[in-house]
Write a protein that holds these residues in place. Sequence first.
Motif, short mmCIF file in Angstrom:
data_model
loop_
_atom_site.label_atom_id
_atom_site.label_comp_id
_atom_site.label_asym_id
_atom_site.label_seq_id
_atom_site.Cartn_x
_atom_site.Cartn_y
_atom_site.Cartn_z
N ALA A 172 0.83 -1.21 0.00
CA ALA A 172 0.00 0.00 0.00
C ALA A 172 0.86 1.25 0.00
O ALA A 172 0.57 2.23 -0.69
CB ALA A 172 -0.92 0.00 1.21
N THR A 173 1.94 1.23 0.78
CA THR A 173 2.80 2.41 0.84
C THR A 173 3.47 2.68 -0.50
O THR A 173 3.65 3.82 -0.89
CB THR A 173 3.89 2.23 1.91
OG1 THR A 173 4.64 1.04 1.65
CG2 THR A 173 3.31 2.17 3.28
N GLN A 174 3.81 1.61 -1.22
CA GLN A 174 4.45 1.81 -2.53
C GLN A 174 3.46 2.41 -3.52
O GLN A 174 3.77 3.38 -4.22
CB GLN A 174 4.96 0.47 -3.08
CG GLN A 174 5.66 0.64 -4.43
CD GLN A 174 5.89 -0.70 -5.12
OE1 GLN A 174 5.17 -1.65 -4.88
NE2 GLN A 174 6.89 -0.76 -5.97
N VAL A 175 2.24 1.87 -3.56
CA VAL A 175 1.26 2.33 -4.54
C VAL A 175 0.79 3.75 -4.21
O VAL A 175 0.65 4.60 -5.10
CB VAL A 175 0.06 1.36 -4.59
CG1 VAL A 175 -1.01 1.88 -5.55
CG2 VAL A 175 0.53 -0.02 -5.03
N TYR A 201 9.42 0.99 2.49
CA TYR A 201 9.24 -0.08 1.51
C TYR A 201 10.54 -0.35 0.76
O TYR A 201 10.96 -1.50 0.60
CB TYR A 201 8.13 0.31 0.53
CG TYR A 201 8.03 -0.62 -0.66
CD1 TYR A 201 7.35 -1.82 -0.54
CD2 TYR A 201 8.63 -0.29 -1.87
CE1 TYR A 201 7.27 -2.70 -1.63
CE2 TYR A 201 8.55 -1.15 -2.95
CZ TYR A 201 7.88 -2.36 -2.83
OH TYR A 201 7.81 -3.22 -3.90
N ARG A 202 11.21 0.70 0.31
CA ARG A 202 12.44 0.56 -0.48
C ARG A 202 13.54 -0.14 0.31
O ARG A 202 14.33 -0.91 -0.24
CB ARG A 202 12.91 1.96 -0.91
CG ARG A 202 14.13 1.97 -1.80
CD ARG A 202 14.54 3.40 -2.12
NE ARG A 202 14.91 4.15 -0.93
CZ ARG A 202 16.09 4.04 -0.33
NH1 ARG A 202 17.01 3.19 -0.77
NH2 ARG A 202 16.36 4.76 0.73
N LEU A 203 13.57 0.13 1.62
CA LEU A 203 14.62 -0.44 2.46
C LEU A 203 14.25 -1.84 2.99
O LEU A 203 15.04 -2.44 3.73
CB LEU A 203 14.90 0.49 3.65
CG LEU A 203 15.51 1.85 3.29
CD1 LEU A 203 15.45 2.80 4.48
CD2 LEU A 203 16.95 1.69 2.82
N GLY A 204 13.07 -2.32 2.59
CA GLY A 204 12.69 -3.66 3.02
C GLY A 204 12.33 -3.75 4.49
O GLY A 204 12.62 -4.76 5.15
N ALA A 205 11.69 -2.72 5.01
CA ALA A 205 11.34 -2.70 6.43
C ALA A 205 10.34 -3.80 6.75
O ALA A 205 9.48 -4.13 5.94
CB ALA A 205 10.74 -1.34 6.80
N PRO A 206 10.43 -4.39 7.93
CA PRO A 206 9.44 -5.40 8.34
C PRO A 206 8.07 -4.76 8.49
O PRO A 206 7.95 -3.56 8.74
CB PRO A 206 9.98 -5.91 9.68
CG PRO A 206 10.88 -4.82 10.18
CD PRO A 206 11.46 -4.18 8.97
#
Length: 574
Positions: A172-175, A201-206
């Motif tokens: 959702a954060t990416q879109v 999102y870009r950093l692959g956060a849990p």
Amino acid sequence: MTINDLFSTYHKIIIPEFQRAYSWGRSQVEEFLLDIEESSTTEQQYYYGHYLVLREDKDGNVIDGQQRLTTLALFLAAAKHTLGIDLPLYELLLSKFHTVEYDDLFFQNLLRGKHFAKKDLPTQSAKRLLDAYQQLKIYCENETYSSRITDYIEVLATAEITLHEITSLVRATQVFTYANDRGKPLTELEKVKAFVAYQYYRLGAPEASIVAFYDRFTRIYNSIELISYRNEDQVLHACLDAYYTFFDKNKGFSDAFYEAVKLSEEQDKSVEDQLAWLDKFSQRLELAFNGLVELDKFGKSEYGKESAYQAMLILPKTQPFYAFFIRLNELDRFNADIVTDAYERLFYVFELLFLAEHAKSSRISLSTRFKNSEFFVYEDQLSSVDVFMQNHVDWIEENWLQGEDSAWHLDLLQENLCHYGQIYTQLEHPLVNYVLWQYECSLRDRRMRNIDYFDITEPSIEHIGPQSIMKNGHTPGSGYSFSQRVNPESDKFLNRLHGWGNLLLVPKSLNSGLGYSSWHDKREKIRQTSTGPSAQHPTLKQYEEVIYHKKWTSEAIQERGEKIVNFIEAKWFR
């Protein structure tokens, strides 16, 4: 896909609390109405936008498109309550659609036709919901449109929409980064939220980190609705000023913020450090909003109305103060009920500083001076309240309010305020308003409630002796008496005309009504509209200094001017 299909897809459709509450104003509602009017005259299917929905079990959380759905619900409710017709789509939304939790009970009652007084509503978003509903109801009641309402509802019921369903908050954060509500651009805070969320999102956060981030924004949005004197972007800017040392907004807000994030990425090499930086940023942002909620509460309290903090609310261009407040709040959480000496001193120093800013003749601005100064740069200067006060607040007093050759020196401020010269033409008008309001407060005894500056509708300055009194230094038979021996273009005459003694704080509507009346008519209008049970304006004590004069003379101006100057001396320079 249609709106009917969208609501049939989910058990409930909810606006999650980490989304902004209802924010559309009159212009966006008007555009909504124009769109459906135009579409009703064509055979082409109406397109009612794209919706981004996060599925959680059987429910859908609207990530993008909430403003359109809410306006649709309000329009259907207005049509239902005006025309009294069966509307299946209205019943469908009533059973399934919910706005943000803190507004939802009010929203559901509003959709069901319950009446509310705007002044009783607890949040700004609830007031916007009521405004939009009333605007739509008036539209439905208008004979020009009422016969076509069913056609407009058919347009909406059969309108095409597109749906992007996601099942992960990370996705959702990416879109959402690339999405926007039609009709009203995202605020700077929304852009920052989307940008920071995308960094997670870009950093692959849990998932847990992203959930915690959105939880903070849920609390931030709750805070926004409780802050009346600052909008969300002003608080955001103050927070960024506090932690990015008055970053350069001239290059564009987004660019300035993105540069700050990029700088942190260059300094913090590991992904863990970058994620920690993002966590700290959103935590500080939440703390800033919490602090401003308490400050707003303080500003409305009886004690707060007597505080130097009122200068920050009344005078323009006071934004730099809030960065200092935010940094002090991080060291010592502000409590509206127990204001510490450090905050009292912060208010006092900045009141003087902004008085000096609006009284000075120099072109050097405080905003430029703050941007070029090294406040908040060295963390060792922010280690405790005492150290913060010494290196920042005390420093401002010693170097700007008392510093040699400073444009904001207290001696210059005193010289500019405490004279009988052409105050109205030489000082910025908001400063004149502020001083006369403080003077008004000083005239009120303990039995009288201090008048809130914002209770005076559009405060303005009335020249008691009109500015039109020029040719002979007086207007014969008008009740104004000025020495005929004084040249009306001389400094002596203009000092009387534009000096403190001839200036009165009044609401703008009263100012307009007084015009260039004779003295008898003017004082009667002031008496009738500002005193007694039928008063149309707040009763100000300073009116009593004026209306009991049978004539308004040079001597009356001189006497009142001396009283105001004595007040200024006693309040700020002793």
